[in-house]
Design an enzyme around this catalytic site. Structure first.
Site, mmCIF file in Angstrom:
data_model
loop_
_atom_site.group_PDB
_atom_site.id
_atom_site.type_symbol
_atom_site.label_atom_id
_atom_site.label_comp_id
_atom_site.label_asym_id
_atom_site.label_seq_id
_atom_site.Cartn_x
_atom_site.Cartn_y
_atom_site.Cartn_z
ATOM 1 N N HIS B 71 0.853 -1.189 0.000
ATOM 2 C CA HIS B 71 0.000 0.000 0.000
ATOM 3 C C HIS B 71 0.893 1.245 0.000
ATOM 4 O O HIS B 71 2.066 1.188 0.400
ATOM 5 C CB HIS B 71 -0.878 0.010 1.243
ATOM 6 N N GLU B 73 1.112 3.696 1.943
ATOM 7 C CA GLU B 73 1.718 4.021 3.239
ATOM 8 C C GLU B 73 2.944 3.154 3.520
ATOM 9 O O GLU B 73 3.926 3.628 4.077
ATOM 10 C CB GLU B 73 0.699 3.815 4.369
ATOM 11 N N CYS B 107 -5.408 1.692 6.189
ATOM 12 C CA CYS B 107 -6.073 0.425 6.523
ATOM 13 C C CYS B 107 -5.527 -0.112 7.850
ATOM 14 O O CYS B 107 -4.581 0.435 8.420
ATOM 15 C CB CYS B 107 -5.887 -0.599 5.406
ATOM 16 N N CYS B 110 -1.760 -0.918 7.703
ATOM 17 C CA CYS B 110 -0.913 0.283 7.673
ATOM 18 C C CYS B 110 -0.952 1.010 9.017
ATOM 19 O O CYS B 110 0.072 1.517 9.479
ATOM 20 C CB CYS B 110 -1.347 1.205 6.541
#
Lengths: 345, 212
Positions: B71, B73, B107, B110
Protein backbone atom coordinates in the site's frame (compact mmCIF):
# COMPACT_ATOMS: atom_id res chain seq x y z
CA UNK A 1 19.62 -24.70 7.44
CA UNK A 2 20.09 -28.47 7.41
CA UNK A 3 22.00 -28.97 10.67
CA UNK A 4 19.42 -27.24 12.80
CA UNK A 5 16.59 -29.14 11.21
CA UNK A 6 17.67 -32.28 13.00
CA UNK A 7 16.61 -30.92 16.32
CA UNK A 8 13.04 -30.76 15.08
CA UNK A 9 12.96 -34.25 13.67
CA UNK A 10 11.93 -37.39 15.44
CA UNK A 11 10.20 -37.60 18.77
CA UNK A 12 10.64 -33.92 19.69
CA UNK A 13 8.10 -33.03 17.03
CA UNK A 14 5.92 -36.07 17.36
CA UNK A 15 2.50 -35.42 15.93
CA UNK A 16 1.10 -36.89 19.17
CA UNK A 17 2.65 -34.13 21.25
CA UNK A 18 0.22 -31.42 20.19
CA UNK A 19 -3.41 -30.70 19.35
CA UNK A 20 -4.55 -27.92 17.01
CA UNK A 21 -7.74 -26.17 18.08
CA UNK A 22 -9.70 -23.79 15.87
CA UNK A 23 -9.72 -20.09 16.73
CA UNK A 24 -13.42 -19.44 16.29
CA UNK A 25 -15.25 -16.16 15.85
CA UNK A 26 -16.67 -14.34 18.86
CA UNK A 27 -20.16 -15.42 17.79
CA UNK A 28 -19.05 -19.05 17.82
CA UNK A 29 -17.12 -18.92 21.07
CA UNK A 30 -19.19 -16.60 23.26
CA UNK A 31 -21.39 -17.68 26.13
CA UNK A 32 -25.02 -18.46 25.48
CA UNK A 33 -27.10 -15.31 25.83
CA UNK A 34 -30.50 -15.85 27.40
CA UNK A 35 -33.77 -13.97 27.23
CA UNK A 36 -36.73 -14.29 29.59
CA UNK A 37 -40.04 -15.64 28.39
CA UNK A 38 -43.33 -16.74 29.86
CA UNK A 39 -44.13 -20.42 29.61
CA UNK A 40 -47.28 -22.21 30.70
CA UNK A 41 -48.09 -25.86 31.31
CA UNK A 42 -50.37 -27.56 28.86
CA UNK A 43 -52.87 -29.09 31.20
CA UNK A 44 -54.78 -30.88 28.47
CA UNK A 45 -52.43 -32.60 26.04
CA UNK A 46 -55.14 -32.93 23.39
CA UNK A 47 -55.22 -29.14 23.01
CA UNK A 48 -51.51 -28.95 22.13
CA UNK A 49 -51.68 -28.57 18.35
CA UNK A 50 -54.49 -26.04 18.52
CA UNK A 51 -52.67 -24.03 21.19
CA UNK A 52 -49.50 -24.03 19.12
CA UNK A 53 -51.32 -22.85 16.02
CA UNK A 54 -53.13 -20.07 17.84
CA UNK A 55 -50.11 -18.93 19.88
CA UNK A 56 -47.93 -18.80 16.76
CA UNK A 57 -50.56 -16.60 15.16
CA UNK A 58 -51.09 -14.08 17.98
CA UNK A 59 -47.69 -14.24 19.73
CA UNK A 60 -45.06 -15.19 17.15
CA UNK A 61 -41.58 -15.52 18.67
CA UNK A 62 -39.86 -13.10 16.32
CA UNK A 63 -36.15 -13.66 15.97
CA UNK A 64 -36.34 -16.84 18.04
CA UNK A 65 -36.99 -19.32 15.24
CA UNK A 66 -34.35 -21.59 16.77
CA UNK A 67 -36.35 -21.96 20.00
CA UNK A 68 -38.83 -24.82 20.12
CA UNK A 69 -42.25 -23.64 21.23
CA UNK A 70 -43.11 -26.71 23.30
CA UNK A 71 -40.94 -28.74 25.63
CA UNK A 72 -41.51 -32.04 27.32
CA UNK A 73 -41.03 -31.89 31.06
CA UNK A 74 -38.76 -34.81 31.60
CA UNK A 75 -38.91 -37.40 34.34
CA UNK A 76 -40.76 -35.19 36.80
CA UNK A 77 -43.74 -37.44 36.84
CA UNK A 78 -45.61 -34.22 37.45
CA UNK A 79 -49.17 -33.53 36.38
CA UNK A 80 -48.29 -31.70 33.14
CA UNK A 81 -45.83 -33.36 30.74
CA UNK A 82 -45.72 -30.44 28.27
CA UNK A 83 -44.98 -26.74 28.58
CA UNK A 84 -45.42 -24.08 25.92
CA UNK A 85 -43.86 -20.65 25.44
CA UNK A 86 -46.54 -17.98 25.62
CA UNK A 87 -44.52 -14.86 24.83
CA UNK A 88 -41.33 -13.00 25.66
CA UNK A 89 -41.29 -11.12 28.96
CA UNK A 90 -40.30 -8.01 27.00
CA UNK A 91 -43.50 -8.34 24.95
CA UNK A 92 -45.71 -8.62 28.01
CA UNK A 93 -47.20 -5.76 30.03
CA UNK A 94 -45.04 -4.81 32.97
CA UNK A 95 -46.78 -6.71 35.74
CA UNK A 96 -45.55 -8.28 38.95
CA UNK A 97 -48.03 -11.08 38.94
CA UNK A 98 -49.33 -12.23 35.63
CA UNK A 99 -52.11 -14.47 34.62
CA UNK A 100 -52.58 -15.98 31.22
CA UNK A 101 -55.21 -13.37 30.44
CA UNK A 102 -52.64 -10.61 30.92
CA UNK A 103 -50.39 -12.15 28.30
CA UNK A 104 -52.82 -12.94 25.54
CA UNK A 105 -55.33 -10.85 23.62
CA UNK A 106 -58.97 -11.46 24.45
CA UNK A 107 -59.49 -13.23 21.14
CA UNK A 108 -57.40 -15.60 19.10
CA UNK A 109 -56.35 -18.13 21.70
CA UNK A 110 -58.80 -20.25 23.56
CA UNK A 111 -57.49 -20.68 27.08
CA UNK A 112 -58.66 -24.30 27.32
CA UNK A 113 -55.77 -26.53 28.26
CA UNK A 114 -53.38 -23.76 29.38
CA UNK A 115 -52.16 -23.51 32.95
CA UNK A 116 -50.84 -20.46 34.80
CA UNK A 117 -47.73 -18.83 33.30
CA UNK A 118 -44.24 -18.70 34.83
CA UNK A 119 -40.92 -17.21 33.72
CA UNK A 120 -38.26 -19.27 31.93
CA UNK A 121 -35.02 -18.39 30.16
CA UNK A 122 -34.54 -19.27 26.50
CA UNK A 123 -31.45 -18.87 24.26
CA UNK A 124 -31.51 -15.50 22.50
CA UNK A 125 -29.52 -16.70 19.46
CA UNK A 126 -29.23 -19.93 17.52
CA UNK A 127 -26.32 -22.04 18.80
CA UNK A 128 -23.41 -22.17 16.34
CA UNK A 129 -21.32 -24.88 17.97
CA UNK A 130 -22.05 -28.08 19.84
CA UNK A 131 -20.87 -26.62 23.19
CA UNK A 132 -23.23 -23.67 22.69
CA UNK A 133 -26.02 -26.07 21.73
CA UNK A 134 -25.49 -28.19 24.83
CA UNK A 135 -25.53 -25.13 27.10
CA UNK A 136 -28.55 -23.63 25.35
CA UNK A 137 -30.50 -26.89 25.59
CA UNK A 138 -30.13 -26.92 29.36
CA UNK A 139 -32.40 -23.89 29.45
CA UNK A 140 -34.90 -24.69 26.72
CA UNK A 141 -34.97 -27.03 23.71
CA UNK A 142 -33.29 -25.42 20.74
CA UNK A 143 -32.74 -26.45 17.16
CA UNK A 144 -29.15 -26.69 15.95
CA UNK A 145 -27.77 -26.85 12.43
CA UNK A 146 -24.52 -28.49 13.21
CA UNK A 147 -21.32 -27.71 11.34
CA UNK A 148 -19.74 -31.14 11.73
CA UNK A 149 -16.27 -29.85 10.88
CA UNK A 150 -16.41 -27.30 13.70
CA UNK A 151 -17.58 -29.98 16.14
CA UNK A 152 -14.74 -32.29 15.18
CA UNK A 153 -12.24 -29.42 15.20
CA UNK A 154 -13.32 -28.35 18.70
CA UNK A 155 -12.60 -31.88 19.86
CA UNK A 156 -9.11 -31.46 18.41
CA UNK A 157 -9.77 -34.34 16.03
CA UNK A 158 -9.97 -32.58 12.68
CA UNK A 159 -6.50 -33.63 11.58
CA UNK A 160 -5.59 -37.31 11.42
CA UNK A 161 -2.15 -38.75 12.18
CA UNK A 162 -0.84 -38.45 8.60
CA UNK A 163 -2.03 -34.88 8.25
CA UNK A 164 -0.57 -34.00 11.64
CA UNK A 165 2.79 -35.47 10.65
CA UNK A 166 2.84 -33.16 7.63
CA UNK A 167 1.76 -30.19 9.70
CA UNK A 168 4.54 -30.98 12.17
CA UNK A 169 7.05 -30.96 9.33
CA UNK A 170 5.87 -27.55 8.07
CA UNK A 171 5.97 -26.04 11.55
CA UNK A 172 9.37 -27.63 12.13
CA UNK A 173 10.62 -25.72 9.08
CA UNK A 174 9.24 -22.52 10.62
CA UNK A 175 10.94 -23.34 13.94
CA UNK A 176 14.25 -23.90 12.19
CA UNK A 177 13.94 -20.59 10.37
CA UNK A 178 13.06 -18.87 13.66
CA UNK A 179 16.20 -20.25 15.31
CA UNK A 180 18.35 -19.24 12.37
CA UNK A 181 16.96 -15.71 12.58
CA UNK A 182 17.46 -15.61 16.35
CA UNK A 183 21.10 -16.59 15.91
CA UNK A 184 21.44 -13.49 13.68
CA UNK A 185 19.99 -11.27 16.40
CA UNK A 186 16.42 -11.22 15.13
CA UNK A 187 13.28 -12.10 17.06
CA UNK A 188 12.76 -15.85 17.14
CA UNK A 189 9.77 -16.10 14.82
CA UNK A 190 9.51 -18.18 11.66
CA UNK A 191 6.84 -18.57 8.98
CA UNK A 192 6.27 -21.06 6.16
CA UNK A 193 3.83 -20.74 3.26
CA UNK A 194 2.56 -24.04 1.87
CA UNK A 195 0.49 -24.88 -1.17
CA UNK A 196 -1.80 -27.55 0.30
CA UNK A 197 -2.83 -28.78 -3.15
CA UNK A 198 0.70 -29.86 -4.04
CA UNK A 199 1.92 -30.12 -0.42
CA UNK A 200 4.85 -28.00 -1.51
CA UNK A 201 6.61 -25.39 0.65
CA UNK A 202 6.36 -22.16 -1.34
CA UNK A 203 8.32 -19.86 0.98
CA UNK A 204 10.15 -19.87 4.31
CA UNK A 205 10.91 -16.68 6.22
CA UNK A 206 12.04 -15.51 9.62
CA UNK A 207 11.85 -12.23 11.45
CA UNK A 208 14.28 -9.65 10.01
CA UNK A 209 13.08 -6.71 12.10
CA UNK A 210 16.54 -6.08 13.50
CA UNK A 211 17.34 -4.92 9.99
CA UNK A 212 14.00 -3.41 8.86
CA UNK A 213 11.53 -2.83 11.68
CA UNK A 214 8.46 -3.97 9.70
CA UNK A 215 10.08 -7.16 8.45
CA UNK A 216 8.19 -9.49 10.72
CA UNK A 217 8.38 -13.15 9.71
CA UNK A 218 4.91 -13.08 8.11
CA UNK A 219 5.69 -9.94 6.07
CA UNK A 220 8.94 -11.54 4.91
CA UNK A 221 7.08 -14.70 3.95
CA UNK A 222 4.44 -12.76 2.00
CA UNK A 223 7.13 -11.01 -0.05
CA UNK A 224 8.89 -14.34 -0.67
CA UNK A 225 5.61 -15.78 -1.98
CA UNK A 226 5.43 -12.75 -4.31
CA UNK A 227 9.00 -13.49 -5.41
CA UNK A 228 8.00 -17.08 -6.17
CA UNK A 229 5.46 -15.58 -8.59
CA UNK A 230 7.96 -13.26 -10.24
CA UNK A 231 7.17 -10.24 -8.03
CA UNK A 232 8.36 -9.14 -4.60
CA UNK A 233 10.19 -6.00 -3.60
CA UNK A 234 12.93 -6.88 -1.13
CA UNK A 235 16.16 -8.81 -1.29
CA UNK A 236 16.68 -11.34 1.48
CA UNK A 237 19.98 -12.58 0.04
CA UNK A 238 21.67 -11.84 3.36
CA UNK A 239 19.37 -14.31 5.05
CA UNK A 240 19.78 -17.70 3.40
CA UNK A 241 17.06 -19.22 5.61
CA UNK A 242 14.57 -16.85 3.95
CA UNK A 243 13.87 -18.59 0.68
CA UNK A 244 11.19 -19.53 -1.83
CA UNK A 245 10.48 -22.20 -4.40
CA UNK A 246 10.05 -20.63 -7.83
CA UNK A 247 6.81 -21.40 -9.62
CA UNK A 248 7.21 -24.15 -12.15
CA UNK A 249 5.37 -22.51 -15.01
CA UNK A 250 3.13 -24.56 -17.26
CA UNK A 251 3.73 -27.88 -15.57
CA UNK A 252 1.66 -29.91 -17.97
CA UNK A 253 1.41 -27.79 -21.08
CA UNK A 254 -2.32 -27.28 -20.82
CA UNK A 255 -2.24 -25.36 -17.54
CA UNK A 256 -4.83 -22.64 -17.74
CA UNK A 257 -4.30 -19.04 -16.76
CA UNK A 258 -6.82 -19.47 -13.96
CA UNK A 259 -4.52 -21.92 -12.21
CA UNK A 260 -1.79 -19.31 -11.91
CA UNK A 261 -1.28 -18.54 -8.22
CA UNK A 262 -2.60 -15.15 -7.15
CA UNK A 263 -0.87 -13.68 -4.07
CA UNK A 264 -1.46 -16.17 -1.23
CA UNK A 265 -4.85 -17.45 -2.41
CA UNK A 266 -5.39 -21.00 -1.22
CA UNK A 267 -2.07 -21.21 0.59
CA UNK A 268 -1.62 -22.29 4.21
CA UNK A 269 0.66 -20.32 6.49
CA UNK A 270 2.48 -21.90 9.41
CA UNK A 271 3.90 -19.36 11.85
CA UNK A 272 5.48 -20.07 15.22
CA UNK A 273 3.70 -17.20 16.99
CA UNK A 274 0.25 -15.63 16.62
CA UNK A 275 0.53 -12.79 14.06
CA UNK A 276 0.36 -9.15 15.18
CA UNK A 277 -2.27 -6.74 13.80
CA UNK A 278 -0.11 -5.68 10.86
CA UNK A 279 0.73 -9.25 9.86
CA UNK A 280 -2.83 -10.51 10.38
CA UNK A 281 -4.28 -7.80 8.12
CA UNK A 282 -1.48 -8.40 5.60
CA UNK A 283 -2.72 -12.01 5.42
CA UNK A 284 -6.29 -10.76 4.83
CA UNK A 285 -5.05 -8.57 1.96
CA UNK A 286 -3.04 -11.54 0.64
CA UNK A 287 -6.13 -13.80 0.63
CA UNK A 288 -4.41 -16.50 2.68
CA UNK A 289 -6.21 -19.85 2.78
CA UNK A 290 -5.63 -20.96 6.38
CA UNK A 291 -3.27 -20.01 9.20
CA UNK A 292 -1.70 -22.38 11.73
CA UNK A 293 0.23 -20.91 14.60
CA UNK A 294 2.11 -22.44 17.50
CA UNK A 295 1.60 -20.16 20.44
CA UNK A 296 -0.38 -17.02 21.33
CA UNK A 297 1.22 -13.58 21.53
CA UNK A 298 0.38 -10.63 23.77
CA UNK A 299 -1.00 -8.33 21.04
CA UNK A 300 -1.97 -11.15 18.70
CA UNK A 301 -4.70 -10.42 16.17
CA UNK A 302 -5.90 -13.98 15.54
CA UNK A 303 -7.51 -14.77 18.87
CA UNK A 304 -5.84 -12.70 21.58
CA UNK A 305 -6.68 -9.02 20.92
CA UNK A 306 -8.65 -9.38 17.70
CA UNK A 307 -9.97 -12.13 15.46
CA UNK A 308 -9.18 -10.46 12.19
CA UNK A 309 -9.71 -13.70 10.27
CA UNK A 310 -13.39 -13.72 11.22
CA UNK A 311 -14.09 -9.98 11.38
CA UNK A 312 -17.46 -9.50 9.70
CA UNK A 313 -16.68 -6.11 8.12
CA UNK A 314 -13.66 -7.43 6.24
CA UNK A 315 -13.86 -8.91 2.76
CA UNK A 316 -11.85 -12.09 3.31
CA UNK A 317 -12.26 -14.70 6.04
CA UNK A 318 -10.28 -17.82 6.75
CA UNK A 319 -9.76 -20.59 9.28
CA UNK A 320 -7.13 -20.28 11.99
CA UNK A 321 -5.80 -23.12 14.15
CA UNK A 322 -3.47 -22.76 17.08
CA UNK A 323 -1.29 -25.21 18.94
CA UNK A 324 0.71 -26.84 16.13
CA UNK A 325 3.95 -27.84 17.91
CA UNK A 326 2.75 -25.43 20.58
CA UNK A 327 5.33 -26.43 23.19
CA UNK A 328 8.28 -26.07 20.84
CA UNK A 329 6.98 -22.73 19.57
CA UNK A 330 6.53 -21.49 23.11
CA UNK A 331 10.10 -22.43 23.96
CA UNK A 332 11.29 -20.17 21.13
CA UNK A 333 10.19 -17.23 23.26
CA UNK A 334 13.43 -17.38 25.22
CA UNK A 335 15.53 -17.08 22.08
CA UNK A 336 16.56 -14.08 20.04
CA UNK A 337 16.21 -10.40 20.56
CA UNK A 338 14.03 -9.43 23.49
CA UNK A 339 10.83 -7.83 22.33
CA UNK A 340 11.40 -4.61 24.31
CA UNK A 341 14.35 -3.71 22.14
CA UNK A 342 12.04 -3.07 19.23
CA UNK A 343 10.27 -0.38 21.20
CA UNK A 344 11.28 3.22 21.33
CA UNK A 345 13.25 4.21 24.38
CA UNK B 1 7.66 22.79 12.05
CA UNK B 2 5.32 24.02 14.75
CA UNK B 3 4.74 21.85 17.78
CA UNK B 4 1.81 21.96 20.14
CA UNK B 5 1.04 20.19 23.34
CA UNK B 6 0.15 16.65 22.30
CA UNK B 7 -1.81 14.11 24.23
CA UNK B 8 0.74 11.31 24.13
CA UNK B 9 1.65 10.18 27.60
CA UNK B 10 4.91 8.42 26.97
CA UNK B 11 6.93 11.09 25.20
CA UNK B 12 7.65 14.31 26.98
CA UNK B 13 7.58 16.62 23.98
CA UNK B 14 4.87 15.14 21.83
CA UNK B 15 5.21 16.15 18.26
CA UNK B 16 2.22 17.76 16.62
CA UNK B 17 2.13 19.75 13.39
CA UNK B 18 0.50 23.18 13.30
CA UNK B 19 -2.80 23.80 11.53
CA UNK B 20 -0.85 25.60 8.85
CA UNK B 21 1.43 22.62 8.31
CA UNK B 22 -1.52 20.24 8.08
CA UNK B 23 -3.21 22.54 5.57
CA UNK B 24 -0.06 22.78 3.49
CA UNK B 25 0.85 19.10 3.38
CA UNK B 26 -2.69 17.85 2.95
CA UNK B 27 -3.00 20.22 0.02
CA UNK B 28 0.13 18.62 -1.35
CA UNK B 29 -1.34 15.13 -0.83
CA UNK B 30 -4.49 16.21 -2.67
CA UNK B 31 -2.36 17.55 -5.54
CA UNK B 32 -0.74 14.12 -5.77
CA UNK B 33 -4.14 12.45 -5.80
CA UNK B 34 -5.46 14.83 -8.51
CA UNK B 35 -2.41 14.27 -10.62
CA UNK B 36 -2.90 10.52 -10.27
CA UNK B 37 -6.54 10.86 -11.30
CA UNK B 38 -5.57 12.83 -14.41
CA UNK B 39 -3.19 10.01 -15.31
CA UNK B 40 -5.87 7.37 -14.89
CA UNK B 41 -4.40 6.05 -11.68
CA UNK B 42 -5.86 5.51 -8.21
CA UNK B 43 -6.32 9.02 -6.79
CA UNK B 44 -4.66 8.69 -3.41
CA UNK B 45 -1.90 10.99 -2.18
CA UNK B 46 0.38 9.92 0.66
CA UNK B 47 3.44 11.60 2.12
CA UNK B 48 5.58 11.47 5.23
CA UNK B 49 7.01 14.76 6.46
CA UNK B 50 9.91 15.21 8.86
CA UNK B 51 11.32 18.65 9.77
CA UNK B 52 9.42 20.28 6.89
CA UNK B 53 10.87 17.83 4.41
CA UNK B 54 9.10 15.07 2.46
CA UNK B 55 11.00 11.92 3.44
CA UNK B 56 8.57 9.39 2.03
CA UNK B 57 6.02 9.49 -0.73
CA UNK B 58 4.02 6.45 -1.58
CA UNK B 59 1.86 5.06 -4.30
CA UNK B 60 0.19 1.69 -4.34
CA UNK B 61 2.53 -0.96 -5.79
CA UNK B 62 0.45 -4.07 -5.26
CA UNK B 63 0.12 -5.03 -8.91
CA UNK B 64 3.68 -4.74 -10.04
CA UNK B 65 5.11 -6.45 -6.94
CA UNK B 66 2.38 -9.12 -6.61
CA UNK B 67 2.61 -8.29 -2.93
CA UNK B 68 -0.76 -7.26 -1.49
CA UNK B 69 0.89 -5.38 1.39
CA UNK B 70 2.45 -2.75 -0.87
CA UNK B 71 0.00 0.00 0.00
CA UNK B 72 1.06 3.61 -0.50
CA UNK B 73 1.72 4.02 3.24
CA UNK B 74 3.98 0.96 3.41
CA UNK B 75 5.93 2.22 0.41
CA UNK B 76 6.27 5.65 2.01
CA UNK B 77 7.42 4.09 5.30
CA UNK B 78 10.10 2.16 3.42
CA UNK B 79 11.29 5.39 1.85
CA UNK B 80 11.43 6.98 5.28
CA UNK B 81 13.56 4.08 6.55
CA UNK B 82 15.89 4.37 3.54
CA UNK B 83 16.15 8.10 4.11
CA UNK B 84 17.20 7.51 7.74
CA UNK B 85 19.74 4.93 6.63
CA UNK B 86 21.26 7.25 4.02
CA UNK B 87 21.52 10.08 6.52
CA UNK B 88 22.71 7.73 9.26
CA UNK B 89 19.87 8.91 11.49
CA UNK B 90 18.22 6.91 14.24
CA UNK B 91 14.90 5.60 12.95
CA UNK B 92 12.87 5.98 16.14
CA UNK B 93 14.08 9.53 16.68
CA UNK B 94 13.01 10.56 13.19
CA UNK B 95 9.71 8.65 13.25
CA UNK B 96 8.62 10.30 16.48
CA UNK B 97 8.85 13.66 14.74
CA UNK B 98 7.24 12.57 11.46
CA UNK B 99 3.63 13.05 10.33
CA UNK B 100 1.76 11.11 7.66
CA UNK B 101 -0.55 13.01 5.31
CA UNK B 102 -2.84 10.81 3.25
CA UNK B 103 -6.08 11.46 1.37
CA UNK B 104 -7.74 8.20 2.56
CA UNK B 105 -7.76 6.67 6.06
CA UNK B 106 -4.96 4.08 6.39
CA UNK B 107 -6.07 0.43 6.52
CA UNK B 108 -5.73 -1.82 9.60
CA UNK B 109 -2.35 -3.16 8.43
CA UNK B 110 -0.91 0.28 7.67
CA UNK B 111 -2.22 1.69 10.95
CA UNK B 112 -0.44 -1.10 12.85
CA UNK B 113 2.75 -0.46 10.84
CA UNK B 114 2.56 3.25 11.74
CA UNK B 115 2.23 2.27 15.40
CA UNK B 116 5.18 -0.11 15.22
CA UNK B 117 7.33 2.76 13.93
CA UNK B 118 5.96 5.24 16.52
CA UNK B 119 4.62 7.74 13.97
CA UNK B 120 2.71 10.16 16.27
CA UNK B 121 0.26 11.91 13.89
CA UNK B 122 -1.77 10.90 10.84
CA UNK B 123 -3.86 13.46 8.95
CA UNK B 124 -6.26 11.98 6.41
CA UNK B 125 -9.12 12.91 4.11
CA UNK B 126 -12.00 10.46 3.80
CA UNK B 127 -12.84 7.34 5.74
CA UNK B 128 -11.96 3.89 4.47
CA UNK B 129 -15.14 1.96 5.21
CA UNK B 130 -13.80 -1.35 4.00
CA UNK B 131 -10.38 -1.58 5.62
CA UNK B 132 -9.89 1.51 7.79
CA UNK B 133 -7.67 1.08 10.86
CA UNK B 134 -8.37 4.47 12.45
CA UNK B 135 -11.89 3.65 13.52
CA UNK B 136 -13.80 2.56 10.42
CA UNK B 137 -13.21 -1.18 10.76
CA UNK B 138 -10.95 -1.30 13.82
CA UNK B 139 -9.46 1.48 15.90
CA UNK B 140 -5.86 0.34 15.76
CA UNK B 141 -4.63 3.92 16.08
CA UNK B 142 -5.79 4.29 19.69
CA UNK B 143 -6.27 0.68 20.90
CA UNK B 144 -4.43 -0.63 23.95
CA UNK B 145 -1.71 -2.66 22.23
CA UNK B 146 1.39 -2.29 24.41
CA UNK B 147 3.46 -4.64 22.24
CA UNK B 148 2.53 -2.83 19.03
CA UNK B 149 4.44 0.44 19.21
CA UNK B 150 2.61 3.58 20.29
CA UNK B 151 -0.87 4.92 19.66
CA UNK B 152 -1.09 7.82 17.25
CA UNK B 153 -3.27 10.86 16.90
CA UNK B 154 -5.62 11.11 13.93
CA UNK B 155 -6.67 14.33 12.22
CA UNK B 156 -9.54 13.05 10.07
CA UNK B 157 -11.91 14.59 7.57
CA UNK B 158 -9.65 16.99 5.73
CA UNK B 159 -11.47 17.69 2.42
CA UNK B 160 -13.16 14.32 2.83
CA UNK B 161 -15.86 14.89 0.19
CA UNK B 162 -13.26 15.85 -2.34
CA UNK B 163 -11.25 12.70 -1.63
CA UNK B 164 -14.37 10.57 -2.09
CA UNK B 165 -15.34 12.45 -5.26
CA UNK B 166 -11.94 11.75 -6.76
CA UNK B 167 -12.30 8.07 -6.01
CA UNK B 168 -15.76 8.10 -7.59
CA UNK B 169 -14.53 9.84 -10.74
CA UNK B 170 -11.69 7.38 -10.96
CA UNK B 171 -14.14 4.56 -10.94
CA UNK B 172 -16.32 6.21 -13.61
CA UNK B 173 -13.47 6.72 -16.02
CA UNK B 174 -12.24 3.20 -15.41
CA UNK B 175 -15.65 1.75 -16.18
CA UNK B 176 -17.46 3.93 -18.74
CA UNK B 177 -20.22 1.31 -19.09
CA UNK B 178 -20.88 1.24 -15.41
CA UNK B 179 -22.54 4.63 -15.22
CA UNK B 180 -24.79 4.81 -18.30
CA UNK B 181 -28.03 4.26 -16.51
CA UNK B 182 -28.54 6.48 -13.52
CA UNK B 183 -31.34 4.25 -12.27
CA UNK B 184 -28.94 1.39 -11.66
CA UNK B 185 -28.83 1.72 -7.92
CA UNK B 186 -27.14 -1.62 -7.55
CA UNK B 187 -24.25 -0.52 -9.67
CA UNK B 188 -23.70 2.58 -7.61
CA UNK B 189 -23.70 0.54 -4.42
CA UNK B 190 -21.28 -1.88 -6.00
CA UNK B 191 -19.17 1.05 -7.10
CA UNK B 192 -18.79 2.37 -3.58
CA UNK B 193 -17.78 -1.09 -2.46
CA UNK B 194 -15.27 -1.43 -5.25
CA UNK B 195 -13.69 1.96 -4.82
CA UNK B 196 -11.76 1.04 -1.74
CA UNK B 197 -10.93 -2.36 -3.08
CA UNK B 198 -9.43 -0.68 -6.11
CA UNK B 199 -7.61 1.90 -4.08
CA UNK B 200 -5.96 -0.68 -1.93
CA UNK B 201 -5.33 -3.50 -4.27
CA UNK B 202 -5.03 -2.31 -7.84
CA UNK B 203 -3.26 0.13 -10.10
CA UNK B 204 -0.94 2.87 -9.05
CA UNK B 205 -0.42 6.57 -9.42
CA UNK B 206 2.47 8.76 -10.35
CA UNK B 207 4.12 11.25 -8.05
CA UNK B 208 4.03 14.92 -9.02
CA UNK B 209 7.12 17.03 -8.77
CA UNK B 210 5.43 19.96 -7.07
CA UNK B 211 5.69 18.47 -3.60
CA UNK B 212 9.31 17.45 -3.56
Amino acid sequence: MEPQTKRWKGSACDADSWVAFPVLSDQQSQDVELVEAFAAPIVDKKETSRLLRELNAVRPLNGLQHVKRVRAVRGSGGPHPLEVLVCLVSDAPDLKVVSIDDLLPPDGVQRDGLGEPFVVKVPARPPLTRPQFELASKHWPTSFHEDKQVTVALRGELFGPLRKARMSAYMAAALTAAETGAALGMEAVGAVAVDPASERIVAVGHDCSGDRPLHHAVMVCIDLVAQSQGGGCYSFDRYPACRFTPQTSGTFGGTEASSQPYICTGYDLYVTREPCVMCAMALVHSRIGRVFYGTSSADGAMGTKYKIHSKKDLNHHFEVYKGVLGKQCEELGGLGRPRQKTRAH
Amino acid sequence: MGTEEGRKADSEESFYPSEKDIEKWMSCAFDMAKDALQNGEVPVGCLMVYADEVVGKGRNEVNETKNATRHAEMVALDQLLDWCRRGNLEVSGVCQQTALYVTVEPCVMCAAALRLLHIPVVAYGCRNERFGGCGSVLDVSSAHLPETGTAFKCVPGHRAEEAVEMLKSFYKQENPNGDQNSSLLLISILRVCLIFHLVLSLKHFSTPSSCT
